[in-house]
Write a protein that holds these residues in place. Structure first.
Motif, short mmCIF file in Angstrom:
data_model
loop_
_atom_site.label_atom_id
_atom_site.label_comp_id
_atom_site.label_asym_id
_atom_site.label_seq_id
_atom_site.Cartn_x
_atom_site.Cartn_y
_atom_site.Cartn_z
N UNK A 92 0.80 -1.23 0.00
CA UNK A 92 0.00 0.00 0.00
C UNK A 92 0.83 1.28 0.00
N UNK A 93 2.15 1.17 0.04
CA UNK A 93 2.99 2.37 0.11
C UNK A 93 4.35 2.08 -0.53
N UNK A 94 5.12 3.15 -0.70
CA UNK A 94 6.48 3.04 -1.22
C UNK A 94 7.46 3.01 -0.05
N UNK A 95 8.56 2.28 -0.23
CA UNK A 95 9.59 2.13 0.79
C UNK A 95 10.95 2.42 0.18
N UNK A 96 11.79 3.12 0.94
CA UNK A 96 13.18 3.31 0.53
C UNK A 96 13.89 1.99 0.84
N UNK A 97 14.55 1.43 -0.16
CA UNK A 97 15.29 0.20 0.07
C UNK A 97 16.81 0.40 -0.02
N UNK A 98 17.22 1.50 -0.69
CA UNK A 98 18.65 1.76 -0.79
C UNK A 98 18.90 3.23 -1.06
N UNK A 99 19.92 3.76 -0.41
CA UNK A 99 20.39 5.12 -0.65
C UNK A 99 21.90 5.03 -0.80
N UNK A 100 22.43 5.59 -1.87
CA UNK A 100 23.89 5.57 -2.05
C UNK A 100 24.36 6.81 -2.78
N UNK A 101 25.65 7.06 -2.69
CA UNK A 101 26.25 8.18 -3.41
C UNK A 101 26.38 7.81 -4.87
N UNK A 102 26.27 8.81 -5.70
CA UNK A 102 26.56 8.63 -7.12
C UNK A 102 27.25 9.90 -7.60
#
Length: 151
Positions: A92-102
């Motif tokens: 029912x919702x969106x989830x952050x699964x990964x955050x990284x530098x680019x």
């Protein structure tokens, strides 16, 4: 790189901002810094699924990846740090699964892409195909010509 699962919800605003800050370090230009930026990504991804005709009940598993920033001018001598965020649609919702530098290089635009499951792909293709028809195949009549040149 931060691999966590954080629901994109105003209640988790502080967690999201903290996770972004950990990845960004001291960088403040061309990066995602605020909850509102991440919420906008979820809205964009949800809108794309709706445009593909994927019903809400079938949206689980879709993944949206986006880089922060804008196209860098050619005047930049070096690359700029950016943030790459991967979000996944839950029930029912969106989830952050990964955050990284680019990194963004001069004249490079940040990327964004939506990845569908095979079931979602079938729905999207069916909707696309409903918008057009195929022309009937026209068989060309060929005649054999004998050695004298007559048919």
């Amino acid at each position: 790189m931060t691999k966590t699962t954080i629901k994109i919800d105003p209640k988790n605003c502080e967690k999201i901002v903290q996770a972004l800050a950990e990845v960004n370090g001291r960088a403040s230009a061309h990066v995602f810094e605020f909850y509102s930026q991440i919420a906008r990504l979820a809205e964009t991804a949800e809108k794309a699924l709706a445009e593909f005709g994927v019903p809400k009940i079938s949206r689980k598993g879709a993944v949206y990846t986006a880089e922060s920033g804008e196209k860098l001018p050619s005047a930049y001598k070096y690359c700029a740090q950016a943030t790459s965020v991967v979000i996944e649609r839950g029930a029912s919702a969106w989830y952050i699964v990964e955050i990284k530098r680019s990194e963004l290089y001069p004249c490079q635009r940040p990327t964004a892409s939506l990845c569908l499951t095979s079931a979602q792909d079938e729905i999207a293709v069916a909707r696309l195909r409903a918008g057009y028809r195929l022309q009937a195949a026209v068989a060309l009549k060929t005649e054999t010509i004998n050695a004298t040149g007559t048919a």
